[in-house]
Design a protein around this motif. Structure first.
Motif, PDB file in Angstrom:
ATOM      1  N   TYR A 130       1.018  -1.160   0.176  1.00 50.68           N
ATOM      2  CA  TYR A 130       0.014  -0.146   0.014  1.00 50.68           C
ATOM      3  C   TYR A 130       0.925   1.161   0.069  1.00 50.68           C
ATOM      4  CZ  TYR A 130      -4.307  -2.446   0.701  1.00 50.68           C
ATOM      5  OH  TYR A 130      -5.594  -3.312   0.476  1.00 50.68           O
ATOM      6  N   LEU A 131       1.795   1.259   0.694  1.00 52.71           N
ATOM      7  CA  LEU A 131       2.770   2.421   0.891  1.00 52.71           C
ATOM      8  C   LEU A 131       3.483   2.646  -0.465  1.00 52.71           C
ATOM      9  CD1 LEU A 131       4.526   4.629   2.143  1.00 52.71           C
ATOM     10  CD2 LEU A 131       5.926   2.691   2.909  1.00 52.71           C
ATOM     11  N   LYS A 132       3.754   1.458  -1.224  1.00 56.77           N
ATOM     12  CA  LYS A 132       4.587   1.695  -2.721  1.00 56.77           C
ATOM     13  C   LYS A 132       3.422   2.295  -3.563  1.00 56.77           C
ATOM     14  CE  LYS A 132       7.117  -1.076  -5.735  1.00 56.77           C
ATOM     15  NZ  LYS A 132       6.111  -1.571  -6.935  1.00 56.77           N
ATOM     16  N   LEU A 133       2.063   1.832  -3.343  1.00 59.15           N
ATOM     17  CA  LEU A 133       1.065   2.447  -4.409  1.00 59.15           C
ATOM     18  C   LEU A 133       0.825   3.905  -4.058  1.00 59.15           C
ATOM     19  CD1 LEU A 133      -1.847  -0.143  -4.477  1.00 59.15           C
ATOM     20  CD2 LEU A 133      -0.293   0.360  -6.129  1.00 59.15           C
ATOM     21  N   ALA A 134       0.964   4.396  -2.775  1.00 60.08           N
ATOM     22  CA  ALA A 134       1.053   5.597  -2.337  1.00 60.08           C
ATOM     23  C   ALA A 134       1.988   6.579  -2.950  1.00 60.08           C
ATOM     24  CB  ALA A 134       0.959   5.895  -0.857  1.00 60.08           C
ATOM     25  N   GLN A 135       3.424   6.063  -2.901  1.00 62.62           N
ATOM     26  CA  GLN A 135       4.439   6.774  -3.373  1.00 62.62           C
ATOM     27  C   GLN A 135       4.467   6.839  -4.911  1.00 62.62           C
ATOM     28  OE1 GLN A 135       7.088   4.022  -1.598  1.00 62.62           O
ATOM     29  NE2 GLN A 135       7.636   5.416   0.279  1.00 62.62           N
ATOM     30  N   GLU A 136       3.872   5.993  -5.491  1.00 59.88           N
ATOM     31  CA  GLU A 136       3.402   5.876  -6.865  1.00 59.88           C
ATOM     32  C   GLU A 136       2.444   6.812  -7.501  1.00 59.88           C
ATOM     33  OE1 GLU A 136       5.262   1.260  -7.654  1.00 59.88           O
ATOM     34  OE2 GLU A 136       3.087   1.666  -8.098  1.00 59.88           O
TER      35      GLU A 136
END
Lengths: 497, 65
Positions: free
Chosen positions: A313-319
């Motif tokens: 989820y964190l990665k999706l947010a960063q992207e």
């Protein structure tokens, strides 16, 4: 966004425990000690016309829970606060609702202001009791005997997102976020598998995936659909699976990362990617794994540790978050989210000043070691409970905070300020400021309405269906430079013109 | 607190984020910390409700939401 916290309550040395009477005493006592508001303001009532708690997000009306009867509501104690929040007796608990907040930091601030409001009322209530009696209030979620009381979060979402999409995208997030948001609990309840210590206070109480009830057979995702706003534009997602947190870091991250996860769901970038095979079993399993490394099964057969799900989820947010969406607070939340996941990965013990379940675990470990107590010793359970005590001299979390053992994000000064002033950038500003400025002219209020008493005694209802309106920027100058009559006239004029 | 002051708090808060530091793992607590914890445990012994057994047994709530 906003939170609703039900507090546990007990009267020491009472002949008989009557939680409804005790809660009523405490909530009423606050009225007697609010020196800043003229006493007439305390007679403002809650406008129930705007409430329909049994409307379901999937489009039908409730069948399982019985609506509150007239007799019940008339005995309920209600109080709207000048900080824009609400303070009342819900069932057999004092409940505090924060005003609507536009970001995670304000949410934390107003939730902490609620703890002070409870403590001030508790002290005032005690003055009315016998000398040997004490009112004790806990910001926790269980009595360790199978009775749970809630800490609910509410998030405003666009009506455009289908509810199924929310369920798909949110379920794996909520089930795994307990490694960050858990408050920690000694033992197991509700027929769940025995354990010495677990991460979440509430995990044992959830029995199904999706549903409307909040008191029995609790669902991980609640379908209540009562936006308290324009229902064509918005829905209010009611999250009931969270724990009551003491740690500022835990509250801030809980609100921050959940808002971000919902933003990602609104953008349509989560889908069913992380769907879990059995979310109800998974949350209990994760709650019992203090290493946070045990893998759970995804619907597609993959095995992931809860840290990995959160990282995804964190990665999706960063992207996917746009530069405009990455406000300084969102940026800060992302950084702290990453910090927490990185350290959980190395050793959860590294977060013993940050997250409730780890702060409490360290305290319990040291205490047990000193006295040689087993996990099931009453002293150990007492310590667990007293971590959540809101009294500054007795509450163990508060003692840790004062001695610099836990991370602080707020100053005491700003928390006191938030007891008396609303946030400036939501409609709570309008509600709180009107209550402060025109207490004698307000007949009743709710989340999305205010009823003013006109000059001739007639009533004027002002609807506030847009939570982002009524802010200081929009109405500040008007509110602070007019009388109640002028205000109503001005708004009515706007509406017709 | 004025709006400007609130904003100031907000900015300061965001500037402060560099401060977050993990604690040393449980296995490697430094002496100062152990002393601190000892003082805290002394405090807990003093303030923990007397008659823990009875208190915990009698703490019964009605289920809420």
């Amino acid at each position: 966004m906003g939170t609703e916290t039900e507090y546990g309550i007990s009267v020491k040395n009472a002949r008989e425990q009557d939680p409804v009477a005790a809660s009523t005493l405490v909530v009423n006592a606050y009225k007697t000690c609010r020196g800043d508001v003229p006493s007439t303001a305390t007679s403002v009532t809650w406008d129930y016309d705007q409430e329909s708690p049994l409307m379901d997000a999937r489009g039908f009306l409730a069948e399982t829970e019985t609506p509150i009867s007239e007799a019940d509501t008339s005995s309920a104690v209600n109080d709207i606060l000048i900080n824009g929040g609400r303070y009342y007796v819900d069932h057999a608990h004092p409940e505090y609702c924060t005003p609507e907040c536009a970001n995670a930091r304000d949410l934390l601030l107003y939730e902490k202001a609620g703890e002070l409001i409870l403590e001030v009322s508790r002290l005032a209530a005690e003055r009315l009791l016998l000398d040997n009696q004490e009112v004790i209030i806990y910001k926790n979620n269980t009595d360790y005997k199978g009775h749970s009381y809630g800490a609910h979060e509410n998030y405003l979402m666009s009506r455009k997102v289908p509810f199924d999409t929310i369920v798909d995208g949110l379920m794996p997030f909520l089930v795994t976020r307990i490694i960050i948001t858990g408050s920690g609990k000694v033992g197991a309840e509700n027929g769940s598998e025995e354990t010495d210590y677990q991460i979440s206070q509430r995990a044992d109480f959830f029995e199904k995936e999706v549903g409307l009830s909040t008191m029995v057979n609790r669902p991980l995702i609640n379908t209540r659909d009562e936006p308290h706003a324009d229902d064509k534009l918005y829905r209010r997602l009611h999250v009931i699976v969270g724990d009551s947190n003491m740690s500022e870091f835990s509250i801030y991250l809980k609100a921050g990362i959940t808002s971000i996860a919902l933003q990602l769901i609104e953008k349509g970038v989560v889908g069913k990617k992380f769907s879990l095979k059995d979310p109800v079993a998974a949350i209990k399993c994760i709650s019992r794994d203090l290493s946070c490394k045990e893998e759970i099964e995804l619907a597609d057969g993959k095995q992931w540790a809860p840290i990995e799900v959160q990282r995804a989820y964190l990665k999706l947010a960063q992207e996917h978050l746009t530069p405009e969406e990455r406000t300084p607070i969102v940026e800060d939340v992302l950084k702290k989210w990453q910090f927490v996941l990185d350290n959980l990965e190395v050793d959860p013990g590294r977060l013993s000043r940050y997250l409730d379940w780890i702060i409490k675990k360290k305290l319990l470990d040291a205490y047990r070691k000193r006295h040689g107590y087993q996990w099931d010793d009453a002293h150990v359970r007492m310590l667990d409970l007293q971590y959540h005590d809101i009294r500054p001299d007795k509450g163990l979390y508060i003692r840790l905070l004062k001695n610099g053992h836990v991370k602080r994000l707020l100053s005491h000064e700003e928390i006191v300020h938030a007891m008396h002033y609303p946030p400036v950038d939501t409609r709570a500003y309008f509600r709180g400021t009107c209550l402060r400025r025109f207490p004698k002219h307000i007949y009743s209020a709710s989340w999305n309405s205010m009823i003013f008493i006109g000059k001739s005694g007639g009533l004027d209802k002002i609807m506030m269906d847009r939570p982002h309106f009524g802010t200081q920027k929009i109405v500040g100058e008007l509110l602070n430079n007019c009388t109640a009559e002028e205000l109503v006239k001005e708004i009515r004029g706007d509406a017709s013109g | 607190m004025s709006t400007e002051k609130q904003q100031e708090h907000l900015n300061r808060h965001v500037d402060e984020t560099e401060e977050i530091q993990p604690d040393v793992g449980n296995g490697e607590m430094d002496e100062e910390f152990v002393e601190d914890l000892d003082t805290l445990l002394d405090e807990i012994d003093e303030i923990l409700e007397e008659d823990s057994q009875e208190f915990v047994e009698n703490y019964i709530q009605r289920g809420g939401q």
